[in-house]
Design an enzyme around this catalytic site. Sequence first.
Site, PDB file in Angstrom:
ATOM      1  N   ARG A 137      32.050 -72.642  89.203  1.00  0.00           N
ATOM      2  CA  ARG A 137      33.169 -72.974  90.082  1.00  0.00           C
ATOM      3  C   ARG A 137      32.784 -73.910  91.222  1.00  0.00           C
ATOM      4  NH1 ARG A 137      34.132 -68.821  87.353  1.00  0.00           N
ATOM      5  NH2 ARG A 137      31.925 -68.529  87.744  1.00  0.00           N
ATOM      6  N   THR A 138      31.745 -73.562  91.945  1.00  0.00           N
ATOM      7  CA  THR A 138      31.422 -74.344  93.145  1.00  0.00           C
ATOM      8  C   THR A 138      31.042 -75.766  92.754  1.00  0.00           C
ATOM      9  OG1 THR A 138      30.575 -72.259  94.022  1.00  0.00           O
ATOM     10  CG2 THR A 138      30.158 -74.248  95.314  1.00  0.00           C
ATOM     11  N   LYS A 191       7.914 -81.098  88.736  1.00  0.00           N
ATOM     12  CA  LYS A 191       6.543 -81.628  88.880  1.00  0.00           C
ATOM     13  C   LYS A 191       5.899 -81.186  90.187  1.00  0.00           C
ATOM     14  CE  LYS A 191       8.253 -85.906  86.804  1.00  0.00           C
ATOM     15  NZ  LYS A 191       8.677 -87.252  87.223  1.00  0.00           N
ATOM     16  N   ARG A 225      23.188 -75.992  96.655  1.00  0.00           N
ATOM     17  CA  ARG A 225      22.984 -74.553  96.426  1.00  0.00           C
ATOM     18  C   ARG A 225      21.503 -74.343  96.160  1.00  0.00           C
ATOM     19  NH1 ARG A 225      26.527 -70.789  92.493  1.00  0.00           N
ATOM     20  NH2 ARG A 225      27.879 -71.034  94.304  1.00  0.00           N
ATOM     21  N   HIS A 243      27.875 -68.333 101.918  1.00  0.00           N
ATOM     22  CA  HIS A 243      28.618 -69.184 100.971  1.00  0.00           C
ATOM     23  C   HIS A 243      29.908 -69.604 101.697  1.00  0.00           C
ATOM     24  CE1 HIS A 243      30.037 -70.994  97.401  1.00  0.00           C
ATOM     25  NE2 HIS A 243      29.838 -70.023  96.530  1.00  0.00           N
TER      26      HIS A 243
HETATM   27  N1   CP Z   1      32.180 -68.229  93.309  1.00  0.00           N
HETATM   28  C1   CP Z   1      31.106 -68.963  92.930  1.00  0.00           C
HETATM   29  O1   CP Z   1      30.269 -69.337  93.761  1.00  0.00           O
HETATM   30  O2   CP Z   1      31.024 -69.215  91.603  1.00  0.00           O
HETATM   31  P1   CP Z   1      29.894 -70.102  90.922  1.00  0.00           P
HETATM   32  O3   CP Z   1      28.586 -69.342  91.088  1.00  0.00           O
HETATM   33  O4   CP Z   1      30.307 -70.256  89.497  1.00  0.00           O
HETATM   34  O5   CP Z   1      29.825 -71.408  91.659  1.00  0.00           O
END
Ligand code: CP
Length: 300
Positions: free
Chosen positions: A49-50, A78, A99, A127
């Site tokens: 999603r993100t 590496k 991320r 998040h």
């Molecule tokens: N909600 C969320 O962060 O989903 P993903 O890990 O799929 O990005």
Amino acid sequence: MENLISMRNVSKNDILELLELARQIETKEIKPDLSGHLGALLFFEPSTRTHFSFDTAIKKLGGQSFSMSGTSSSSVKKGETLSDTLMTISQYADFIVMRHKVEGAARFASETVDVPIINAGDGTNQHPTQAMLDLYSIHKTQGTLDNLTIAMVGDLRLGRTVHSLAQALSEFNPTFYFASPSHLQMPQYIKDELLEKGIQFEEVEDIKPIIPQLDIMYVTRIQKERFAVLEDYEKVKDAYIITPQVLEKVKDNFILLHPLPRVNEITTDVDSMPYAYYFQQAKNGVFMRQAIISKIMKLV
Ligand code: CP
């Protein structure tokens, strides 16, 4: 707003401004223009999603993007340091969405490079863009963010979404119930922040007695990948399973949220119930991420 690293640094005014911006983008009252700008999507940890909602948001704004999904095909493999990767990517991109599995990685990135950093999740910590789309979903369905009764259910220790959301909602006088297995409780530092602000919360293991009081139930996955011992995960993985029977006595305005992915904590026969809002929640992520990029890139 130069970066978006943690909800702790986002004021109530900024939250309200982003909600209004997302609304205007969704209703097409405004169309911020990102053309000529390039966003880097650096996902050192898995995401559906993100990653893809940020990519969608950039393209809907008229911008362009390039992506890294995992480290297997990059020079991280590496032995390149995070600092050198970031310094290099910042020579190409106008902003970075990142991320990473390490708590504090996004803050480190913001202190390392000159381009804006948007935290797409750092370990068990934060998040913030998820919290913002959660707030947008709550506001759309409830008509307000104020004075709501919200249960957060599942892995509240290792799941970063609830940390950011609890901090964000603390600006709006919520009443919280935190339901988790005993060793997956909300971290003490979040509870201390809530106590300092005078926010009411109660920690429970059984959700049945609280369900009739709730406006929102926010269910989270037990974070298998963050357990050192698989047996410990097996003991708690089915601690909460939301079925239609569990939701028999909910209020009319009740909605069920989940940041997704789910494993088995909401059964699929709940999906057709009017309370199930988690896929619309994911859709709302595109509007909110358009708003966040627009604000950080000073398009509005
Ligand atoms: N909600 C969320 O962060 O989903 P993903 O890990 O799929 O990005």
